[in-house]
Design a protein around this motif. Structure first.
Motif, short mmCIF file in Angstrom:
data_model
loop_
_atom_site.label_atom_id
_atom_site.label_comp_id
_atom_site.label_asym_id
_atom_site.label_seq_id
_atom_site.Cartn_x
_atom_site.Cartn_y
_atom_site.Cartn_z
N VAL A 309 39.66 29.47 37.95
CA VAL A 309 40.92 30.23 37.93
C VAL A 309 42.04 29.35 38.47
O VAL A 309 41.90 28.71 39.52
CB VAL A 309 40.78 31.52 38.78
CG1 VAL A 309 42.12 32.23 38.93
CG2 VAL A 309 39.74 32.44 38.15
N GLU A 313 47.16 32.00 38.23
CA GLU A 313 46.45 33.23 37.87
C GLU A 313 46.02 33.99 39.13
O GLU A 313 46.13 35.22 39.20
CB GLU A 313 45.20 32.89 37.05
CG GLU A 313 45.44 32.37 35.65
CD GLU A 313 44.15 31.96 34.98
OE1 GLU A 313 43.89 32.44 33.86
OE2 GLU A 313 43.38 31.17 35.57
N THR A 352 39.98 38.66 36.63
CA THR A 352 40.33 37.31 37.09
C THR A 352 39.74 37.02 38.46
O THR A 352 39.22 35.93 38.72
CB THR A 352 41.86 37.15 37.13
OG1 THR A 352 42.38 37.31 35.80
CG2 THR A 352 42.27 35.79 37.67
#
Length: 378
Positions: A309, A313, A352
């Motif tokens: 990630v 993000e 996420t």
């Protein structure tokens, strides 16, 4: 090295971790024929190179006449592996041909069943899938080992337009009934192409083949929803190793590599035809897929590097999920380059952060080029 690359390092997990975590952690699932003469050593070698999940295949990767020998080879090598006290294999799955193989292999493995995380179920439909899942449930009860299923969605009934909706509804009923056993759904894009005599070239992704892209979209639409009814759906296989001659220009921009003096890495990726793979990985995620089927070790690092990630993000996801945002609203990203709308983006943020748990978060100044150069995560 890891501290230089990661704002937050990947978490530690095992085969006994919660299913939701394992589904997100599958990463590049590497397939290997069960006939390999040094199978146990190969498994440990790939684990040392960062492979998180691996499938030992008794189906399409071997000939019909080799099944009995392949089963014996698989049993022998997993038994050997189970006897090595310091061995740390990846999550291991067996791809079977028919339901009866599941309880038979579980019985023959004996104590070595502890190495196994589950089975991959080919050409999955409601009619074919129920016997597979019943066999898996029986094997789990007989061995006392938690076993997961990874159905492969690759049947012609799913591809053909006139039968797709009914087939999807049947698959949905089946996997929902066995929800606790289904870890992820895998897409068999090679079989989809086969039904029409197609094979995508290395400069095109699965999403450029419209008949394939339409199936992926419908599978995600029906089975990949973020409302609690969906499942993790993994990306299609990338079947190319090294390009011989190109018709089109490479798909990797030079600037990200020049910025960190990694032009040699860019050239190596292009020579090994991995620029197309990198593009497809990004399209997988944009279309709701997580993880990828891999048939060559060189594909593992790109999948994992692009699964990390980004700091941006992570920042957005954290902002969206702050307790004080529960009522909704709109806020400007901390990077001041986008709008974060709390309610519509909540499911994305949750997904996420699950990916951040298993693959980590890159530092603010670290991009995919640095991660590829470093050979992480491992």
């Amino acid at each position: 090295m890891r501290q230089r690359l990661f704002h937050r390092e990947p978490c530690v997990f095992t085969a006994d971790s919660p299913p939701q975590l394992l589904a997100a952690a599958l990463g590049a699932t590497l397939y290997s024929p069960a006939t390999r003469p040094r199978l146990a050593d190969d498994i440990l070698k790939q684990s040392g190179r960062g492979v998180i999940s691996m499938v030992i295949c008794l189906e399409d990767s071997i000939g019909d006449a080799d099944v009995v020998a392949a089963e014996e080879n698989l049993i022998r090598h997993l038994t050997d592996l189970a006897g090595r006290p310091d061995a740390e294999p990846p999550l291991l799955f067996i791809r079977v041909r028919h339901p009866e193989q599941i309880p038979d292999l579980a019985r023959r493995l004996g104590p070595a069943i502890r190495l196994l995380s589950g089975f991959v179920l080919p050409k999955f439909t409601e009619e074919r899938g129920v016997p597979f899942l019943e066999s898996l449930t029986a094997a789990e009860a007989a061995t006392g080992r938690r076993l997961f299923a990874m159905p492969v969605l690759e049947s012609p009934q799913l591809l053909y337009l006139e039968s797709r909706a009914v087939t999807l509804e049947g698959i949905a009923r089946t996997v929902d009934k066995y929800r606790d056993r289904v870890l992820a759904l895998r897409l068999g894009v090679t079989d989809f192409c086969s039904a029409y005599g197609l094979r995508r070239p290395p400069h095109m992704t699965a999403y450029d083949v419209q008949i394939v892209a339409s199936v992926i979209a419908d599978v995600v639409n029906h089975l990949g929803r973020a409302d609690g009814t969906g499942f993790t759906v993994t990306g299609p296989v990338w079947e190319y190793f090294r390009v011989q001659e190109r018709m089109f220009k490479p798909q990797l921009r030079q600037s990200p590599f020049l910025q960190v003096r990694a032009e040699e890495l860019r050239q190596a990726l292009i020579e090994h035809d991995l620029d197309g793979l990198l593009r497809e990985i990004e399209l997988d995620r944009a279309n709701g897929l997580l993880g990828k089927t891999c048939i060559h070790p060189s594909h593992v690092l790109p999948v994992h590097a692009l699964s990390v990630v980004s700091h941006e993000e992570f920042s957005d996801a954290q902002d969206i999920l702050r307790p004080e945002r529960d009522g909704g609203g709109v806020l400007r990203s901390a990077y001041t380059n986008k709008m974060n709308e709390v309610k519509p983006h909540r499911a994305w943020a949750e997904r996420t952060l699950r990916r951040a748990d298993v693959f980590g978060v890159a530092r603010e100044d670290v991009g995919f080029v640095e991660l590829l150069s470093a050979g992480l995560p491992s």
